[in-house]
Each structure stands twice: as structure tokens, then as C-alpha cells.
Design an enzyme around this catalytic site. Structure first.
Site, PDB file in Angstrom:
ATOM      1  N   HIS A 269       0.827  -1.201   0.000  1.00 44.01           N
ATOM      2  CA  HIS A 269       0.000   0.000   0.000  1.00 44.01           C
ATOM      3  C   HIS A 269       0.862   1.253   0.000  1.00 44.01           C
ATOM      4  CE1 HIS A 269       0.726  -1.131   4.229  1.00 44.01           C
ATOM      5  NE2 HIS A 269       0.792   0.173   4.450  1.00 44.01           N
TER       6      HIS A 269
ATOM      7  N   CYS B 267       1.647   2.620  11.734  1.00 35.41           N
ATOM      8  CA  CYS B 267       2.613   2.273  10.690  1.00 35.41           C
ATOM      9  C   CYS B 267       2.883   3.525   9.865  1.00 35.41           C
ATOM     10  CB  CYS B 267       2.108   1.120   9.821  1.00 35.41           C
ATOM     11  SG  CYS B 267       0.721   1.545   8.742  1.00 35.41           S
TER      12      CYS B 267
END
Length: 642
Positions: A67, A183
Site C-alpha cells: 500500500h 505504521c
């Protein structure tokens, strides 16, 4: 927003043709591009790869979720690809991945988009959902499975949080264990880690509340009251989170991936209160993630790691300039070549010139955060320009840069403390006026005073090492070579390599040739051993041996770590013996190398022409076979079928 508004039939590939990680990323990005979701496929792929370099998105349990938030994305979308055979995606559990969800988010993705993307990440924690997706027979069936799961979890409208909590999991009154997940992109791993922690805690009857730090902001924020009552706090993050609030509490700091793959171990530690008391350093923001290293080594490695691109790039450009002759960069020489002079100026006159200031700047920044960078850079520059010694050039070099970096860092901390009592109205002037002026002034004055004697010491050390000959020089090579293999890229290895760089800066190229050759030996030796003594290695080890050939040839000593971790008592002594042998031979053959990295790919840059190149290869091969034969003699045959 529903997930099926982002995942559509034209972004699904039921049978991936790819056989490698990079090929999967290219194929899925291509599918998004064909569906009209991207502005620039090449840039989006580059952004995806940059995210992979931070940490793998192969989370285990057959799942990978590459991603990125990227300006190359026209509109947020999800691509899905499936491989029944499985593809090596460097997953956390070491197993092949079969289900690939590529999440493409725009730089300005709104909260609705980000919530939908993060919900998909949490759904994949459900094994039944994964099995249904893996067994789906059509693209439409995949969408129906996703839609059904979304309706089951969210009902008519999506919930506010990607990691919902019931009353038993973390109300202010009942929660005794807290967690924070984050993250770098805040899209997938943040919410998957939260979901895994929440799910396992609920199954085990543990009261837990999870705060997520995602792209759409902080959700389920931990209150001061909850923090005060908490028995332990888990911070699973690969990026900065707000840590000051946990001062004085037991805190487990780890990577976000570990919360997904080592959930029970983290919960066990939290329940047992097996966590150090967190002490917040008010002078700088704390990084979450793996428990931080502290002290001299941390600061030194921060400087060295940021300096290496200057060393490697500059060193190789300098070495390339010698292809036109040893004096090709000298305008007064018959060998003069304009392009060679350009290479020498870029590599030596610029990149190498900045090496010591960059080293000092980043050491100081590690100690005192951003305010330390400017005084560190200036201290490093003074180290190489202010000599005070007649006939000396290059100042105190690498030694002076180290001292300047640590000096600037701690001077800046003192300056920060000295101005900590200023009125709040002057707070904004501290970083732009008071800190730089006084830290640069103090660091600069001290360096101006101490650099002349440092230059004498540095010149003396360099002269002594350059004057070594015969047996003494061979012993130095033996020692440096052995150090390169002791801890496979750890502090001892880095100390030897850093010494080689320092001598490279001092125009002594034998030491660089020694540490590079010796650093190639451990992985090459184990690779050869897996070929010569197949019965002494398992099938996975023999496969790893093939990779070790490439890693060793590329001067990546860490390629031997899997073998050393499995059998340290036999592998490490064998690696040291081989590397030390190579180090001694390189010194004995009086071989020099001006390139600080590159392995066999820069072997043509060895000083002395074809004969020296041949002897350099001989030294590397002899050491590698010493390691291989010792490993073969020491290891026992594998008795269990591999």
C-alpha cells in the site's frame, strides 16, 4: 464508503501470472492503471516499493497488503490478486503469500476512503473470510464475500473506529492493558495490528483498549485516566507516536508487524508486567518501534549510516576516474581527461569532502535532535579545514569528525537546558535563534582550539599505519579481516569497516581493500559449503546458500546470518578464520582499493592492474574455501530428511 466502491471487478486478478514479489507489485499496479485509477503507474510503483523498503507488507497467514499514499493515484482504489501456488513475498512468517490486496490512496484521501481501506485490513484477520476469498470462483463472488463481511461487521454504516472495542475490551473503568498501533502510511498495518490485539485479548479474557494512529487521525485515543490506571502499555509502531504521556509507566515498544505475528507473546508480557519503565526525554520526540539503542554506538551508527552514501558514491566515482590514467584528473598531466576530471571533482572534491561534516552532523542530530545538526556539520567542516599544522592537509579527518559530532550534540543539549527557563513568549525564538547561534559558537570555538593537536595525532596515526610493513602489516590484515566476521554486520564489523573508510580518507587504500575482501568471505564460504557438503545442510539452508553467493559477491556480510544463527558455535569461528586469512593475504599482496563498497562489481578498480586483480580474487577465494572446509569438517551430517 463501502469497500466494494474501491474494489471493483476491473481491479481484480483471480490468477496472477507473477512468480516474484516485484512482479506481483508490477502486475497489480498495472491492473490499477488499466482501470484508470492512476495518473502515473511508474511513480506509484516507486512509492509502493519505497513502502516495502520500510518493512514488508507480507504480514503472514498467506496475506500481503502492499500500500501507499501517492500523488500518482487518481482516485483511491484497491486491487486484488490471487495465487493458489503462493509467491515468496518476504512475509513475516516466512511462508508464501496467496492473497494480495494492493491499496492505492491519494495524498488527500478523505476519512471515508481511509476508513474503508483500513476496514479491509481488519477483515483479513478473519480466517474464514480469507478462506472464502481463496476459494471464490469468480470476481463477482469475491465482491459478494467482501460485501457480506462488511454488512456483518459494520451494518448499514461504517463504525467510527477501525478497531472497535466492546465494553469488556477497554472502557476507562475496566481496561488495565493499553496499546497503540501505528505504521508509516497508517492505512493497513495500523488497523490489522489493532484488530489482532483486540481479537486475541477478547478470546483470552484480557481487558485491552487499542488506540490507532492512522492516516485518518488518532482513533480510540487513550485518556489520561486510562493511562494512569494501566498495568502495562504496548506501543507497536514503525513511526513516531506521542510518548510523553507514558512517562513512568511500564511500556513494551515493538514493531507494528510483531503485534500481528507475535500477538500472544506481547499480551503475555503485558499481563506479566514484563516491561521496562518508560522514561521520556523531554529534549526530543521519542521514536516508537523497536526498543531504541542508546549511547555511543547508536549515535555513531546514525552518523556512519548517513555518511555511507557520500562515501560509496564518491569513492566509486573517484575510482572510475582512474580508468583514464592515475593522473587523468590533473590538468597539467599528459593523461588529462576532462570527463575523468569531472568524476574526480564530483566524487573527491564534493562527495568525499562532505563525508566528515555529514558524519559529525548526524551524530550530533542523534544526540540533540534537529538543533544539533547545524553545529555538528560546522564542527565537522572545521575538523577538515582548520589544521594549524604547517604542511598538514585534511585537518584531523575522520577522528576530528567523530569528536566534532559528539561535542556538538552535547553542547546543544547544554544550550537547550540553559534556555529552558525563558518565558513562553520567547519559545518560538529558541530553535531559530538561540540554539543555533550559541551551539555553533561554542562548538566552533572549541574545534578551532583542539583541531591543531588533533591534526597532529591523526597525521601521526596515518603515518604509523602507512609505515607498517612485512609481518606487522599482515597482522593488521589478520585482525581487521577477523573483525569483519565476528558479528556479521554488528558493532565489531562496523568498527573495522569504519576504520577502512577513515584510512580511505587518509589516502591509504590497502585497509579498504582488506575489509571489503574479508567482509565478502563469510557468506561466500557458507555458500560454497552448502555446495560441497550438501549432507550437512537442510534443504532450506541449501537454498539460502544460493542467495549467499550473490550476497557475498556484493559485499553483504549479513548474508551469513541465517547460518550463524542456526549453528553459531561452528559457523562463526569458521567465518572468522576464513576472513582473517583473506585479510592477511590482501595486506601481504599489498593490494589497494579506492572504492568503499561494491564487492566483485568494483574489482576492476583495484590498484595495480590485472595482476593485482588476480591476486585479490585469489585472496577472497582462499579465505572462502578456508571457511567452507572448516564448516564441512565441524558440522555433522543432517540425520533428518530435509
Amino acid at each position: 464508503m463501502r469497500i466494494t466502491q474501491l474494489l471493483t471487478e476491473n481491479t481484480i486478478i483471480l490468477d496472477l501470472k507473477s512468480g516474484s514479489k516485484r512482479a506481483v507489485l508490477d502486475e497489480l499496479a498495472g491492473q490499477l492503471d488499466q482501470a484508470g485509477k492512476l495518473n502515473d503507474q511508474k511513480q506509484f510503483t516507486k512509492d509502493i516499493l519505497a513502502r516495502e523498503e520500510q518493512s514488508t507488507t507480507g504480514i503472514g497467514d498467506t496475506i500481503a497488503i502492499p500500500h501507499a499514499k501517492s500523488g500518482a493515484v487518481k482516485e483511491p482504489a484497491i486491487a486484488f490478486g490471487r495465487s493458489h501456488e503462493g509467491i515468496d513475498f518476504e512475509s513475516l512468517d516466512g511462508q508464501p503469500a496467496q492473497l494480495f490486496f494492493m491499496i492505492a490512496a491519494t495524498d488527500g484521501a478523505n476519512d471515508d476512503h481511509l476508513e474503508a481501506l483500513s476496514r479491509l485490513a481488519t477483515f483479513l484477520m478473519d480466517e474464514k473470510f480469507r478462506v472464502n476469498i481463496l476459494e471464490a470462483e469468480s470476481k463477482q463472488q469475491v465482491l459478494e464475500i467482501v460485501s457480506a463481511k462488511e454488512a456483518e461487521v459494520d451494518g448499514p454504516e461504517p463504525t467510527d473506529s477501525a478497531a472497535p472495542l466492546d465494553a469488556a475490551q477497554g472502557s476507562a473503568a475496566g481496561g488495565k492493558i493499553l496499546a497503540v498501533t501505528a505504521c508509516p502510511t497508517g492505512i493497513a498495518h495500523t488497523y490489522m495490528a489493532a484488530e489482532k490485539l483486540s481479537g486475541r485479548a477478547k478470546e483470552r479474557g484480557i481487558n485491552l483498549k487499542v488506540e490507532t494512529n492512522g492516516s485518518s487521525g488518532v482513533k480510540n485515543r487513550l485518556s489520561d485516566a486510562e493511562i494512569a490506571e494501566a498495568d502495562a502499555i504496548i506501543v507497536a509502531a514503525d513511526t513516531k507516536v506521542e510518548m510523553a504521556r507514558f512517562d513512568g509507566k511500564p511500556v513494551i515498544q515493538t514493531q507494528v508487524g510483531k503485534a500481528i505475528y507475535e500477538t500472544d507473546q506481547l499480551l503475555d508480557r503485558a499481563v506479566a508486567k514484563d516491561a521496562p519503565i518508560y522514561k521520556h526525554d523531554r529534549t526530543k520526540d521519542a521514536d516508537a518501534g523497536t526498543e531504541p539503542k542508546s549511547g555511543f554506538y547508536k549515535h555513531l551508527m546514525n552518523g556512519v549510516s548517513n555518511m555511507l552514501p557520500f562515501v560509496v558514491g564518491g569513492g566509486i566515482l573517484i575510482a572510475l576516474s582512474f580508468f583514464w590514467g592515475i593522473n587523468a584528473a590533473d590538468p597539467n598531466s599528459p593523461e588529462y581527461n576532462e570527463f575523468a576530471a569531472m568524476l574526480s571533482t564530483i566524487g573527491g572534491g564534493t562527495a568525499f569532502f562532505l563525508m566528515v561534516p555529514v558524519l559529525a552532523g548526524f551524530i550530533a542530530m542523534s544526540i540533540a535532535d534537529r538543533p544539533g545538526f547545524a553545529p555538528g556539520m560546522i564542527g565537522g567542516l572545521l575538523a577538515i579545514t582548520v589544521t594549524g599544522v604547517e604542511g598538514a592537509s585534511g585537518g584531523s579527518g575522520f577522528l576530528g569528525g567523530l569528536i566534532a559530532g559528539f561535542l556538538a550534540g552535547y553542547v546543544t543539549l547544554l544550550v537547550k537546558k540553559a534556555f529552558s527557563g525563558l518565558p513562553q513568549s520567547l519559545e518560538g525564538l529558541k530553535p531559530v535563534l538561540f540554539f543555533p547561534v550559541f551551539s555553533i559558537l561554542i562548538t566552533g570555538v572549541i574545534m578551532m582550539l583542539i583541531n591543531p593537536p588533533l591534526t597532529q595525532i591523526y597525521s601521526g596515526i596515518s603515518a604509523f599505519l602507512e609505515g607498517l610493513g612485512g609481518t606487522n602489516l599482515v597482522l593488521v590484515g589478520l585482525l581487521l579481516g577477523g573483525m569483519m566476521a565476528v558479528d556479521m554486520g554488528g558493532p565489531v564489523n562496523k568498527a573495522a569497516y569504519t576504520f577502512g573508510i577513515a584510512m580511505l580518507d587518509a589516502q591509504n587504500f590497502n585497509f579498504m581493500a582488506t575489509v571489503m575482501a574479508a567482509g565478502m568471505v563469510p557468506p561466500l564460504g557458507l555458500a560454497i559449503a552448502t555446495t560441497m557438503f550438501k549432507k550437512k545442510f537442510t534443504k532450506p539452508e541449501r537454498e539460502a546458500g544460493k542467495t549467499a553467493y550473490v550476497l557475498g559477491a556484493s559485499f553483504i556480510t549479513e548474508g551469513v546470518i541465517p547460518f550463524a544463527a542456526a549453528d553459531p558455535a561452528r559457523v562463526i569461528p569458521s567465518a572468522i578464520a576464513g576472513a582473517a586469512t583473506t585479510g592477511a593475504l590482501v595486506m601481504l599482496f599489498d593490494i589497494g582499493l579506492r572504492a568503499p563498497h561494491g564487492g566483485v562489481f568494483v574489482i576492476g578498480l583495484v590498484d595495480g592492474g590485472a595482476a593485482s586483480i588476480l591476486m585479490y580474487l585469489v585472496a577472497i577465494l582462499v579465505g572462502s574455501f578456508v571457511t567452507a572446509i572448516l564448516v564441512g569438517l565441524l558440522k555433522k551430517n543432517i540425520t533428518v530428511a530435509a
